[in-house]
Design a protein around this motif. Sequence first.
Motif, PDB file in Angstrom:
ATOM      1  N   GLN A   1      29.686  10.929 -36.387  1.00  0.00           N
ATOM      2  CA  GLN A   1      29.110  11.545 -35.196  1.00  0.00           C
ATOM      3  C   GLN A   1      30.196  12.084 -34.272  1.00  0.00           C
ATOM      4  O   GLN A   1      31.298  11.535 -34.195  1.00  0.00           O
ATOM      5  CB  GLN A   1      28.263  10.524 -34.429  1.00  0.00           C
ATOM      6  N   MET A   2      29.871  13.147 -33.576  1.00  0.00           N
ATOM      7  CA  MET A   2      30.770  13.702 -32.576  1.00  0.00           C
ATOM      8  C   MET A   2      30.373  13.159 -31.210  1.00  0.00           C
ATOM      9  O   MET A   2      29.252  13.354 -30.762  1.00  0.00           O
ATOM     10  CB  MET A   2      30.704  15.233 -32.580  1.00  0.00           C
ATOM     11  N   TYR A   3      31.298  12.481 -30.549  1.00  0.00           N
ATOM     12  CA  TYR A   3      31.035  11.921 -29.229  1.00  0.00           C
ATOM     13  C   TYR A   3      31.745  12.699 -28.123  1.00  0.00           C
ATOM     14  O   TYR A   3      31.473  12.482 -26.941  1.00  0.00           O
ATOM     15  CB  TYR A   3      31.517  10.465 -29.168  1.00  0.00           C
TER      16      TYR A   3
ATOM     17  N   LYS B   1      29.783  21.178 -39.794  1.00  0.00           N
ATOM     18  CA  LYS B   1      29.258  20.325 -38.725  1.00  0.00           C
ATOM     19  C   LYS B   1      27.853  20.810 -38.418  1.00  0.00           C
ATOM     20  O   LYS B   1      27.615  22.017 -38.314  1.00  0.00           O
ATOM     21  CB  LYS B   1      30.141  20.403 -37.477  1.00  0.00           C
TER      22      LYS B   1
ATOM     23  N   ARG C   1      23.127   8.405 -31.198  1.00  0.00           N
ATOM     24  CA  ARG C   1      24.338   8.696 -31.969  1.00  0.00           C
ATOM     25  C   ARG C   1      24.790   7.461 -32.758  1.00  0.00           C
ATOM     26  O   ARG C   1      25.199   7.570 -33.920  1.00  0.00           O
ATOM     27  CB  ARG C   1      25.457   9.149 -31.033  1.00  0.00           C
TER      28      ARG C   1
ATOM     29  N   CYS D   1      37.117  20.091 -32.415  1.00  0.00           N
ATOM     30  CA  CYS D   1      35.688  19.771 -32.513  1.00  0.00           C
ATOM     31  C   CYS D   1      35.385  18.847 -33.687  1.00  0.00           C
ATOM     32  O   CYS D   1      34.408  18.105 -33.660  1.00  0.00           O
ATOM     33  CB  CYS D   1      34.860  21.050 -32.640  1.00  0.00           C
TER      34      CYS D   1
ATOM     35  N   ASP E   1      38.465  13.907 -33.329  1.00  0.00           N
ATOM     36  CA  ASP E   1      38.552  13.463 -31.936  1.00  0.00           C
ATOM     37  C   ASP E   1      39.970  13.102 -31.506  1.00  0.00           C
ATOM     38  O   ASP E   1      40.211  12.792 -30.334  1.00  0.00           O
ATOM     39  CB  ASP E   1      37.608  12.285 -31.678  1.00  0.00           C
TER      40      ASP E   1
ATOM     41  N   ASN F   1      24.962  20.832 -35.601  1.00  0.00           N
ATOM     42  CA  ASN F   1      24.573  20.563 -34.223  1.00  0.00           C
ATOM     43  C   ASN F   1      23.071  20.315 -34.153  1.00  0.00           C
ATOM     44  O   ASN F   1      22.287  21.024 -34.798  1.00  0.00           O
ATOM     45  CB  ASN F   1      24.921  21.745 -33.317  1.00  0.00           C
TER      46      ASN F   1
ATOM     47  N   ASN G   1      26.606  16.642 -34.575  1.00  0.00           N
ATOM     48  CA  ASN G   1      26.863  16.621 -33.145  1.00  0.00           C
ATOM     49  C   ASN G   1      25.516  16.675 -32.437  1.00  0.00           C
ATOM     50  O   ASN G   1      24.896  17.730 -32.336  1.00  0.00           O
ATOM     51  CB  ASN G   1      27.730  17.820 -32.752  1.00  0.00           C
TER      52      ASN G   1
ATOM     53  N   MET H   1      23.450  16.804 -29.279  1.00  0.00           N
ATOM     54  CA  MET H   1      23.734  17.272 -27.928  1.00  0.00           C
ATOM     55  C   MET H   1      22.485  17.174 -27.057  1.00  0.00           C
ATOM     56  O   MET H   1      21.376  17.405 -27.545  1.00  0.00           O
ATOM     57  CB  MET H   1      24.196  18.728 -27.948  1.00  0.00           C
TER      58      MET H   1
ATOM     59  N   THR I   1      29.684  25.641 -38.147  1.00  0.00           N
ATOM     60  CA  THR I   1      28.706  24.820 -37.429  1.00  0.00           C
ATOM     61  C   THR I   1      27.329  25.446 -37.583  1.00  0.00           C
ATOM     62  O   THR I   1      27.157  26.636 -37.314  1.00  0.00           O
ATOM     63  CB  THR I   1      29.061  24.711 -35.940  1.00  0.00           C
TER      64      THR I   1
ATOM     65  N   CYS J   1      31.964  16.119 -27.605  1.00  0.00           N
ATOM     66  CA  CYS J   1      31.542  17.501 -27.381  1.00  0.00           C
ATOM     67  C   CYS J   1      31.436  17.794 -25.881  1.00  0.00           C
ATOM     68  O   CYS J   1      30.957  16.965 -25.107  1.00  0.00           O
ATOM     69  CB  CYS J   1      30.196  17.753 -28.057  1.00  0.00           C
TER      70      CYS J   1
END
Length: 413
Positions: free
Chosen positions: A260-262, A194, A251, A18, A21, A196, A224, A226, A141, A264
């Motif tokens: 950034q988390m892409y 992290k 994002r 998580c 990547d 969210n 992240n 979402m 998180t 998830c």
Amino acid sequence: MKESWSTKVREKTEKHPCYCDTAHKYVRMHIPVAPKCNIQCNYCNRKYDCLNESRPGVTSEILTPENALEKYKAVKAKLENLMVVGIAGPGDALANFPETQKSIELIKAIDPQVTFCLSTNGLMLSEYAEEIVKWGVSHLTVTINSIDPIIAAKIYSTVVYKNKIYTGEAAGTLLIEKQLTGLKLVTEMGIVCKVNIVMIKGINDHHIEAVVKKVKDLGAFMTNIMPLIPAAGSKFENLDLVSKVELNNLRKKCAIDLKQMYHCRQCRADAIGVLGEDISIDFRKNCCNASWNRSKNKEEYTIAVASKTGRLIDQHFGHVKELFIYKYDKAGVKFIERRSVDQYCRGAEECQDSETKMERLRKVLQDCNLVLCLRIGSTPRKYLEDQNIYIAEIYEEIEKGIIQSVEVMNCAS
């Protein structure tokens, strides 16, 4: 990464799917030991969030810490690349403090090297920060959807803190204060955090860049963002969904300030496997809870499937507006048609099934032998079984679920 982080924490982050990547080959396991929650989000319906959908905050079972230990042993024995154990609900990890603590202690006693990760709404984060560090939790998180109490008041119905219920802007003010204080505290203690953020069109989408800037200042490692997944029966169930283009554009804007988390996948609270390949079904002791006619061993069946997508058996029978009809015989599984059905459960506290609705349901299913669904209430279950229609509660790909259910039935005959 922060200079104060140890080499060990850096290595753990590089193997956490998580947070990194490129860690896609490593397995994570969520243990659903935390059912209680201390806030009520308007995108969550607690009546349904434990059993009937594939999204964050849902699970097909609640485990005790002892059950979680046994399941961890079973998963680790088959998946050597299991690196991360997460507690992500189905409620809040810190609202279930004793269960969370005990689970960590039991698993770490047999595997001190495992990476433990917690998910929380942040309300109790500052209170338990020192405990979290003592437990050896390295990753955390926190879901922070707003830093403006006016916006937060639109997202949260209630916040329960020290036996007092807060609503409106007072709830938003309290929650934001606790979230930001807790985030700053744990990042200063060296925990990788992290954040969210649920992107809710027309509610907080214009505000998320400000949230990202703020949590960056408080030491967050990444955010992240979402898309909202509305739960049936929730206050936000009819809100417009965010498109992939809108999500990724936001994002990209926020990436200027913070990683950034892409990748998830908005996983379930009982997910197991690499990201995007949930194999938790393989580790459930009772993945099929079925009632069958044991006096017959037929070679052909007409089967009604409750499915949101047409790929998985993943819908509560009470939410169904359309059933997928299949035939099973010696030649295999064949899709026949879709049939509209009168949805009998519309999110009330207790679904009431009228005789009229049941009669319509009987007509729709009059040629069916089996019904496959994720969950079903006691009233429709009894009614269908009285009509010699048998029920299997299962979460599986449709064809696999049909074959598995028929095999169970035939073995029991």
